[in-house]
Design an enzyme around this catalytic site. Structure first.
Site, short mmCIF file in Angstrom:
data_model
loop_
_atom_site.label_atom_id
_atom_site.label_comp_id
_atom_site.label_asym_id
_atom_site.label_seq_id
_atom_site.Cartn_x
_atom_site.Cartn_y
_atom_site.Cartn_z
N ARG A 1 -7.34 0.16 -3.47
CA ARG A 1 -5.90 0.04 -3.74
C ARG A 1 -5.70 -1.08 -4.75
O ARG A 1 -6.35 -2.13 -4.64
CB ARG A 1 -5.14 -0.29 -2.45
CG ARG A 1 -3.64 -0.27 -2.59
CD ARG A 1 -2.90 -0.66 -1.34
NE ARG A 1 -2.83 -2.11 -1.19
CZ ARG A 1 -2.03 -2.69 -0.30
NH1 ARG A 1 -1.29 -1.96 0.54
NH2 ARG A 1 -1.99 -4.03 -0.21
N TYR B 1 4.79 -7.81 -3.48
CA TYR B 1 4.05 -7.31 -2.34
C TYR B 1 2.58 -7.09 -2.71
O TYR B 1 2.27 -6.59 -3.81
CB TYR B 1 4.63 -5.97 -1.82
CG TYR B 1 3.60 -5.35 -0.92
CD1 TYR B 1 2.74 -4.36 -1.39
CD2 TYR B 1 3.35 -5.92 0.33
CE1 TYR B 1 1.72 -3.89 -0.61
CE2 TYR B 1 2.34 -5.46 1.10
CZ TYR B 1 1.50 -4.46 0.65
OH TYR B 1 0.48 -4.03 1.42
N ASP C 1 0.60 1.06 -3.62
CA ASP C 1 1.65 1.01 -2.61
C ASP C 1 2.93 0.47 -3.24
O ASP C 1 2.98 -0.69 -3.66
CB ASP C 1 1.19 0.06 -1.48
CG ASP C 1 2.10 0.10 -0.26
OD1 ASP C 1 1.68 -0.43 0.78
OD2 ASP C 1 3.21 0.67 -0.36
N HIS D 1 5.67 0.22 -1.65
CA HIS D 1 6.25 -0.55 -0.54
C HIS D 1 7.76 -0.41 -0.41
O HIS D 1 8.49 -1.40 -0.31
CB HIS D 1 5.86 -2.02 -0.67
CG HIS D 1 5.53 -2.65 0.65
ND1 HIS D 1 6.44 -3.37 1.36
CD2 HIS D 1 4.42 -2.63 1.39
CE1 HIS D 1 5.90 -3.81 2.49
NE2 HIS D 1 4.67 -3.38 2.54
N GLU E 1 2.01 5.32 -2.48
CA GLU E 1 2.42 5.11 -1.09
C GLU E 1 3.82 4.50 -1.00
O GLU E 1 4.21 3.68 -1.81
CB GLU E 1 1.42 4.17 -0.41
CG GLU E 1 1.79 3.74 0.99
CD GLU E 1 0.89 2.67 1.53
OE1 GLU E 1 -0.20 2.45 0.96
OE2 GLU E 1 1.27 2.04 2.52
N GLU F 1 3.65 4.42 7.46
CA GLU F 1 3.16 3.29 8.26
C GLU F 1 4.27 2.69 9.12
O GLU F 1 3.98 2.10 10.15
CB GLU F 1 2.54 2.24 7.37
CG GLU F 1 3.49 1.48 6.50
CD GLU F 1 2.79 0.42 5.66
OE1 GLU F 1 1.78 0.74 5.01
OE2 GLU F 1 3.24 -0.72 5.68
N ARG G 1 0.72 8.39 7.15
CA ARG G 1 0.12 7.09 7.40
C ARG G 1 0.45 6.49 8.77
O ARG G 1 0.13 5.34 9.03
CB ARG G 1 0.54 6.10 6.31
CG ARG G 1 -0.16 6.40 5.03
CD ARG G 1 0.00 5.39 3.94
NE ARG G 1 -0.01 4.01 4.24
CZ ARG G 1 -1.05 3.26 4.53
NH1 ARG G 1 -2.24 3.83 4.64
NH2 ARG G 1 -0.94 1.97 4.73
N GLU H 1 -7.21 3.20 5.73
CA GLU H 1 -7.02 1.87 5.14
C GLU H 1 -7.87 0.86 5.90
O GLU H 1 -7.97 0.91 7.14
CB GLU H 1 -5.55 1.46 5.23
CG GLU H 1 -5.30 0.07 4.66
CD GLU H 1 -3.84 -0.30 4.62
OE1 GLU H 1 -3.02 0.47 5.13
OE2 GLU H 1 -3.51 -1.36 4.05
C1 CS2 Z 1 1.05 -2.50 3.70
C2 CS2 Z 1 0.99 -3.50 4.81
O1 CS2 Z 1 -1.20 -2.08 4.22
C3 CS2 Z 1 -0.17 -1.62 3.70
O2 CS2 Z 1 -0.08 -0.49 3.18
O3 CS2 Z 1 2.21 -1.75 3.62
O4 CS2 Z 1 0.35 -4.63 4.29
C4 CS2 Z 1 2.32 -3.92 5.41
O5 CS2 Z 1 3.05 -4.63 4.43
C5 CS2 Z 1 2.08 -4.81 6.60
O6 CS2 Z 1 1.27 -4.11 7.51
C6 CS2 Z 1 3.38 -5.22 7.27
O7 CS2 Z 1 3.10 -5.98 8.41
MG MG Z 2 1.83 0.17 2.85
#
Ligand code: CS2
Ligand code: MG
Length: 403
Positions: free
Chosen positions: A148, A160, A211, A213, A237, A263, A284, A340
């Site tokens: 990633r 992020y 990602d 996010h 993502e 997620e 996810r 992941e």
């Molecule tokens: C992220 C995470 O791993 C990922 O794809 O989206 O780092 C996420 O920000 C954290 O799990 C939040 O606690």
């Molecule tokens: Mg993520």
């Protein structure tokens, strides 16, 4: 029948907070489940201690489905990340016990191995594109087949996915939420440049992921998806917040870049339209946040008939217990996509002894009975809970936005 005689919640902070449920049966066999919800750990700990554990004592540990239904339908207030993380912890601990009593690694109870190992992706990140590419080259040298890519955005103080530590990423960086600043206009031109540089440096034989996010509108996500097509990403993502699942129709209309989401989902209902309409390519949802192995089997089954593969979340804030359970699931599930793998700190790995191993860009859960992960209670007691919150995001004009 293996009667449940004890259950307890263990909160520990070996570098970051983790919540673990330990269930013990009358013949002394115990199982553990992850109940960690980043920034809301104590809410899940209380839900388990005050509302779940008293209802477990005396039940038959083999009745995983009946207990799941009791905790889901019996809650009345169904779903939500706190409830479903608590149910997940019970579910995983009971699957751990069942497999231990059978003397089998968990994946054998699910249906046996469908593959030799579990392809994972690592996290290359840096303040600049050059630094990120250097990290990605290092990950390829470590044997990763999938990487990633997250990079700093010129003009933004932080973003992020750009971590202080290179092998793991912990965003919950203060007791109260820190405030980040975001600009989509500055971000959107950066990612295609990152991917162009990555393909030049890494070639075509490595999967590249990104990602977003939750930070784009559907049309912005469509724009980014199109801009990345020449670099053939494995997935884009969390392209847009997915409460409105229909939003993904617009993205789908404009780009062939594969989409991954889920997620933050905690039940099949969060993903049903996305999967039924084949608006995504990877789901996810995680074992710890979406009701455990029993519910993830339902989500993966719906995904399978709709050409959607699994791509479980596996960040540092999901404990090794979740990782262990996920790897057994990944080894079995027919429509596996990728897992992941954000590594944990050395402290965490010692508190949670585990059987899973990394080799040539893949993990294997190991052959230990159960899911192969445990918690060292004495060591866990040395790391008391430390308040930690996820950041919030504001646009440059101060508007509160998605982190
Ligand atoms: C992220 C995470 O791993 C990922 O794809 O989206 O780092 C996420 O920000 C954290 O799990 C939040 O606690
Ligand atoms: Mg993520």
């Amino acid at each position: 029948m293996p009667k449940i005689t004890d259950a307890k919640v263990i909160v520990t902070c070996p570098g970051r907070n983790f919540v673990t449920l330990k269930i013990t049966t009358e013949d002394g066999v115990h199982g553990v489940g992850d109940a960690t919800l980043n920034g809301r750990e104590l809410a899940v700990a209380s839900y388990l201690t005050d509302h779940v554990i008293p209802t477990l004592i005396g039940r038959d540990a083999h009745q995983i489905e009946d207990i799941w239904q009791f905790l889901y339908r019996g809650a009345y207030w169904r779903r939500g990340p706190v409830t479903m993380s608590a149910i997940a912890a019970v579910d995983v601990a009971l699957w751990d016990i069942k497999a231990k009593l059978a003397g089998l690694p968990l994946y054998q109870l699910l249906g046996g191995a469908s593959r030799s190992d579990v392809m994972v992706y690592g996290h290359a990140n840096g303040a600049t594109i050059e630094q990120t590419i250097d990290e990605a080259v290092a990950y390829k040298a470590m044997g990763y087949k999938a990487i990633r890519l997250q990079t700093g955005v010129p003009g933004l103080p932080s973003t992020y996915g750009v971590s202080k530590d290179k092998l793991f990423y912990e965003p919950a960086d203060a007791a109260l939420p820190t405030e980040n600043v975001w600009s989509t206009a500055k971000y959107l031109p950066t990612v295609p440049k990152l991917f162009e540089a990555a393909r030049k440096a890494l070639g075509d034989d490595v999967h590249l992921l990104h990602d977003a996010h939750h930070r784009l509108t559907p049309i912005e996500a469509a724009r980014l998806g199109k801009d990345l097509e020449p670099y053939r990403p494995f997935w884009l993502e969390d392209a847009t917040p997915a409460e409105n699942q229909a939003s993904f129709r617009l993205i789908r209309q404009h780009t062939t870049t594969p989409l991954a989401v889920g997620e933050v989902f905690n039940s099949i209902w969060d993903a049903k339209q996305l999967i039924d309409e084949q608006l995504i390519d990877y789901i996810r949802t995680t074992i710890v946040h979406a009701g455990g192995i029993s519910h993830l089997k339902r989500i993966a089954g719906l995904a399978e008939i709709n050409n959607v593969k699994t791509g479980f979340h596996g960040a540092t804030d999901l404990s090794p217990v979740c990782m262990g359970a996920a790897l057994h699931f990944d080894l079995w599930v027919p429509n596996f996509g990728i897992q992941e793998y954000m590594r944990h700190t050395a402290q965490t790995d010692v508190v949670f002894p585990h059987a899973y191993t990394f080799k040539d860009g893949a993990l294997h859960p190991g052959e230990a009975p159960g899911h192969g992960v445990d918690i060292d209670e004495a060591l866990a007691a040395k790391y008391p809970y430390r308040p930690a919150s996820l950041p919030v995001n504001r646009l440059e004009d101060g508007t509160l936005f998605n982190w």
